[in-house]
Design a protein around this motif. Structure first.
Motif, mmCIF file in Angstrom:
data_model
loop_
_atom_site.group_PDB
_atom_site.id
_atom_site.type_symbol
_atom_site.label_atom_id
_atom_site.label_comp_id
_atom_site.label_asym_id
_atom_site.label_seq_id
_atom_site.Cartn_x
_atom_site.Cartn_y
_atom_site.Cartn_z
ATOM 1 N N GLN A 366 42.581 18.301 30.117
ATOM 2 C CA GLN A 366 41.141 18.338 31.200
ATOM 3 C C GLN A 366 40.686 19.633 31.034
ATOM 4 O O GLN A 366 40.062 20.285 30.181
ATOM 5 N N TRP A 367 41.850 20.513 31.300
ATOM 6 C CA TRP A 367 41.907 22.606 31.027
ATOM 7 C C TRP A 367 41.335 22.001 29.961
ATOM 8 O O TRP A 367 40.596 23.430 29.748
ATOM 9 N N TYR A 368 42.023 21.758 28.564
ATOM 10 C CA TYR A 368 42.578 22.752 27.463
ATOM 11 C C TYR A 368 41.114 22.356 26.714
ATOM 12 O O TYR A 368 40.458 23.125 26.244
ATOM 13 N N ALA A 369 40.615 21.259 27.286
ATOM 14 C CA ALA A 369 39.079 21.016 26.987
ATOM 15 C C ALA A 369 37.538 21.691 27.815
ATOM 16 O O ALA A 369 37.115 21.677 26.902
ATOM 17 N N ARG A 370 38.137 21.548 28.719
ATOM 18 C CA ARG A 370 37.172 23.295 29.376
ATOM 19 C C ARG A 370 37.501 24.514 29.339
ATOM 20 O O ARG A 370 36.164 25.112 29.919
ATOM 21 N N SER A 371 38.335 25.205 29.342
ATOM 22 C CA SER A 371 38.677 26.840 29.307
ATOM 23 C C SER A 371 37.569 27.562 27.924
ATOM 24 O O SER A 371 37.878 26.489 26.534
ATOM 25 N N ARG A 372 36.929 28.490 28.801
ATOM 26 C CA ARG A 372 36.271 29.116 28.176
ATOM 27 C C ARG A 372 36.170 30.373 28.238
ATOM 28 O O ARG A 372 35.257 31.178 27.221
ATOM 29 N N TYR A 373 36.853 30.699 29.582
ATOM 30 C CA TYR A 373 36.431 32.290 30.235
ATOM 31 C C TYR A 373 36.926 33.290 28.713
ATOM 32 O O TYR A 373 36.609 34.387 29.094
ATOM 33 N N THR A 374 38.355 33.175 28.237
ATOM 34 C CA THR A 374 38.998 33.533 28.066
ATOM 35 C C THR A 374 38.988 33.676 26.099
ATOM 36 O O THR A 374 38.856 34.073 25.958
ATOM 37 N N THR A 375 37.791 32.390 25.765
ATOM 38 C CA THR A 375 37.386 32.184 24.150
ATOM 39 C C THR A 375 36.142 32.422 24.154
ATOM 40 O O THR A 375 35.046 33.297 24.446
ATOM 41 N N SER A 376 35.218 30.561 23.923
ATOM 42 C CA SER A 376 33.809 30.850 23.738
ATOM 43 C C SER A 376 33.694 29.613 23.614
ATOM 44 O O SER A 376 34.638 28.821 23.385
ATOM 45 N N ASP A 377 31.885 29.449 23.813
ATOM 46 C CA ASP A 377 31.601 28.137 23.475
ATOM 47 C C ASP A 377 32.399 27.412 22.506
ATOM 48 O O ASP A 377 32.952 26.417 22.441
ATOM 49 N N TRP A 378 32.451 28.340 21.305
ATOM 50 C CA TRP A 378 32.800 27.236 20.066
ATOM 51 C C TRP A 378 34.010 27.175 20.085
ATOM 52 O O TRP A 378 34.244 26.173 19.748
ATOM 53 N N ASP A 379 35.166 27.866 20.522
ATOM 54 C CA ASP A 379 36.252 27.655 20.750
ATOM 55 C C ASP A 379 36.593 26.282 21.447
ATOM 56 O O ASP A 379 37.884 25.109 21.044
ATOM 57 N N ARG A 380 35.530 26.216 22.308
ATOM 58 C CA ARG A 380 36.089 25.214 23.359
ATOM 59 C C ARG A 380 35.679 23.979 22.066
ATOM 60 O O ARG A 380 36.013 22.414 22.590
ATOM 61 N N MET A 381 34.986 23.446 21.961
ATOM 62 C CA MET A 381 34.068 22.930 20.580
ATOM 63 C C MET A 381 34.874 21.631 19.967
ATOM 64 O O MET A 381 35.952 21.301 20.027
ATOM 65 N N LYS A 382 35.790 23.132 19.855
ATOM 66 C CA LYS A 382 36.849 23.168 18.174
ATOM 67 C C LYS A 382 38.114 22.184 18.592
ATOM 68 O O LYS A 382 38.501 21.562 18.851
ATOM 69 N N ARG A 383 37.992 22.157 20.463
ATOM 70 C CA ARG A 383 38.970 21.784 21.035
ATOM 71 C C ARG A 383 39.012 20.921 21.955
ATOM 72 O O ARG A 383 39.544 19.499 21.665
ATOM 73 N N GLN A 384 37.775 20.362 21.637
ATOM 74 C CA GLN A 384 37.074 18.867 22.495
ATOM 75 C C GLN A 384 37.485 18.133 21.407
ATOM 76 O O GLN A 384 38.106 17.003 21.383
ATOM 77 N N ARG A 385 36.950 18.675 20.156
ATOM 78 C CA ARG A 385 36.880 18.116 18.996
ATOM 79 C C ARG A 385 39.015 17.297 19.032
ATOM 80 O O ARG A 385 38.927 16.550 17.854
ATOM 81 N N GLU A 386 39.480 18.284 18.662
ATOM 82 C CA GLU A 386 40.647 18.130 18.204
ATOM 83 C C GLU A 386 41.697 17.108 20.048
ATOM 84 O O GLU A 386 42.375 16.132 19.101
ATOM 85 N N LEU A 387 40.829 17.374 20.709
ATOM 86 C CA LEU A 387 41.641 15.729 21.726
ATOM 87 C C LEU A 387 40.654 14.910 21.455
ATOM 88 O O LEU A 387 41.465 13.951 21.323
ATOM 89 N N GLN A 388 39.454 15.117 20.801
ATOM 90 C CA GLN A 388 38.764 13.352 20.772
ATOM 91 C C GLN A 388 39.878 12.126 19.061
ATOM 92 O O GLN A 388 39.897 11.437 19.219
ATOM 93 N N GLU A 389 40.512 13.547 18.209
ATOM 94 C CA GLU A 389 40.760 13.180 17.146
ATOM 95 C C GLU A 389 42.313 12.781 17.971
ATOM 96 O O GLU A 389 43.025 11.447 17.363
ATOM 97 N N ALA A 390 43.015 13.126 19.008
ATOM 98 C CA ALA A 390 44.594 13.174 19.015
ATOM 99 C C ALA A 390 44.246 11.694 20.083
ATOM 100 O O ALA A 390 44.673 10.766 19.530
ATOM 101 N N ILE A 391 43.466 11.506 21.107
ATOM 102 C CA ILE A 391 43.277 10.689 21.844
ATOM 103 C C ILE A 391 43.086 9.377 20.170
ATOM 104 O O ILE A 391 43.608 8.286 20.850
ATOM 105 N N LEU A 392 42.604 9.068 19.763
ATOM 106 C CA LEU A 392 42.253 7.833 18.808
ATOM 107 C C LEU A 392 43.694 8.009 18.095
ATOM 108 O O LEU A 392 43.635 6.486 18.257
#
Length: 477
Positions: A366-392
């Motif tokens: 959950q923190w992996y999908a939310r964390s953005r303060y040391t990166t960017s919203d775009w990095d976070r979007m990428k991580r969220q997509r990685e997480l979606q694919e991993a869950i699938l």
């Protein structure tokens, strides 16, 4: 002269073999402990292999015939299910996704489990335990009880699993929206991840994407939409009437007129029910319908359905699946963010996600999908997509079956959708194809050539069309 009658040898009287020797299971020699022991094991074995056969051969034939009919019926159903799984998968999916069919399956399993208990108890009666030596008496009783727990208990547990599946389907998939054909060969589904507190009046989607599934091949394309994208156009409908030039201008009531504020615009700041009067009847709500229209207008595709994942319960689903494997590229802080601009992450982070491949539990994911303060919203979007694919990838039949109760309970708590129950068999079969294929991703970010603050909507729709309908390569001359 000797007569024939006088010289004939006298005939011995005919003696029928003892009934004990003819039918030792029904009429045993109760004086022989060894014979009774052998008979006991035969009866227990027959009760396991062909329930009802012990009664037919050694006891009440009416009960035995009932057991045999039930056993043969169950074997036939299992055989038909196995054949259908190989040949008619659509039939299997129709049954396992239909609450009424699952109710019938559950009732059959309960009746069969109860019948097995009756047959086992009656088998122990037929064994005549008092005629066995003490050691054999204990061994036979223990074996029959253990087998009863395995088989009857297994049927009872299976009925519980079926009941859980039925409740889960009923909880997540209500009446839903209407069944619709694919649009240009695809089913497009809006996927929202949101912190949905009680009432969800102020919910802002934390993650917005659209999953496009090829109706024939199952190939999936996920398009990630930045939550801060502005000026988004709407497809035909009430929001397009209010914002014909896109979400913004004097009519906009939110702070930034961004994509993730549309829900608040409709559900909180306007009369959403007047804008979307049919939303509740299809298992949706006005704010979600407005976001759906925005995503459809932005991407230039029809989006008939949505799936909302409550991020507050997201961790529960990950834990139910036994964790999720992710390769972390850079160190990420866990925590709510800085208290003031420029505050070092070391001062506010409550933990760190270290680089490398790891199996994350729900809280870490959950923190992996939310964390953005040391990166960017775009990095976070990428991580969220990685997480979606991993869950699938984690949703394998073996994984779901072994953890079914936990997965089902988590699903009831975190998922909402307007997918109709009538289309579940089709989508379930399509999902099997999707799992076998690579997933295409489109990120509408600066890295993908899109500026969320000044988006080129024609370019965005061109990106989507090229991904969903790539040009057919012409053969070389």
């Amino acid at each position: 002269m000797t007569t024939a009658s006088a010289t004939a040898r006298p005939r011995a009287a005919y003696s029928a073999p003892p009934v004990v020797n003819q039918l030792p299971l029904r009429y045993p020699d109760s004086r022989s402990p060894d014979a009774m022991r052998r008979r006991a094991w035969w009866l227990v074995g027959m009760n396991v292999l062909v329930p009802g056969s012990a009664q037919v051969l050694a006891g009440g034939r009416r009960l035995g015939r009932l057991g045999l009919v039930a056993t043969l019926t169950m074997w036939t159903l299992v055989l038909l299910a196995a054949v259908a799984a190989l040949v008619w998968r659509s039939v299997v999916f129709t049954i396992v996704t239909n609450p009424f069919a699952l109710l019938i399956v559950q009732a059959v399993l309960i009746v069969y489990a109860a019948l097995w208990v009756v047959l086992t108890v009656d088998t122990l009666r037929l064994v005549r335990l008092v005629r066995l030596r003490p050691g054999a008496r204990i061994a036979v009783t223990a074996a029959a009880t253990a087998l009863l727990l395995v088989f009857s208990g297994g049927a009872a547990y299976a009925s519980t699993v079926v009941g859980t599946a039925r409740d889960t389907i009923g909880s997540i998939f209500g009446v839903g929206g209407p069944s619709v054909p694919p649009s240009d060969g695809y089913y497009n589904i809006l996927l929202l991840g949101a912190d949905s507190g009680e009432g969800r009046d102020s919910m802002r989607p934390d993650s917005i994407s659209v999953v496009s599934i090829n109706a024939d091949t199952g190939a999936a394309t996920i398009t990630g939409i930045p939550r801060d994208m502005v000026g988004v156009p709407f497809s035909e409908g009430p929001m397009n009437d209010l914002f014909p030039n896109g979400y913004g201008g004097a009519e906009c009531s939110t702070a930034h007129c961004a994509m993730n504020e549309i829900f608040t615009e409709v559900n909180v700041l306007r009369d959403g029910e007047a804008l979307y009067p049919d939303a509740a009847a299809t298992g949706s709500e006005p704010g979600i319908e407005a976001v759906k229209d925005a995503a459809a207008g932005l991407l230039g595709i029809d989006i008939p359905y949505f799936v909302l994942v409550d991020m507050n319960g997201f961790a529960t689903m990950i834990d139910a699946l036994g964790g999720v494997e992710i390769t972390v590229e850079q160190r990420l802080p866990e925590g709510g963010g800085p208290s003031y601009p420029g505050q070092p992450a070391e001062d506010w982070a409550i933990g760190w996600i270290e680089p490398g491949t790891q199996v994350m539990d729900g809280d870490t994911a959950q923190w992996y999908a939310r964390s953005r303060y040391t990166t960017s919203d775009w990095d976070r979007m990428k991580r969220q997509r990685e997480l979606q694919e991993a869950i699938l990838r984690q949703f394998t039949p073996a994984n779901v079956l072994t953890r079914f109760q936990d997965v089902a309970a988590a699903g009831q708590n975190i998922v909402e959708t307007d997918l109709p129950q009538s289309m579940l068999p089709y989508f379930a079969e399509l999902a099997l194809k999707t799992r076998e294929l690579p997933i295409t991703t489109i990120e509408l970010t600066p890295e993908g050539g899109v500026d969320p603050e000044e988006p080129d909507f024609a370019f965005i729709q061109q990106l989507v069309q090229q991904a969903l309908h790539p040009p057919t390569p012409t053969p070389a001359a």
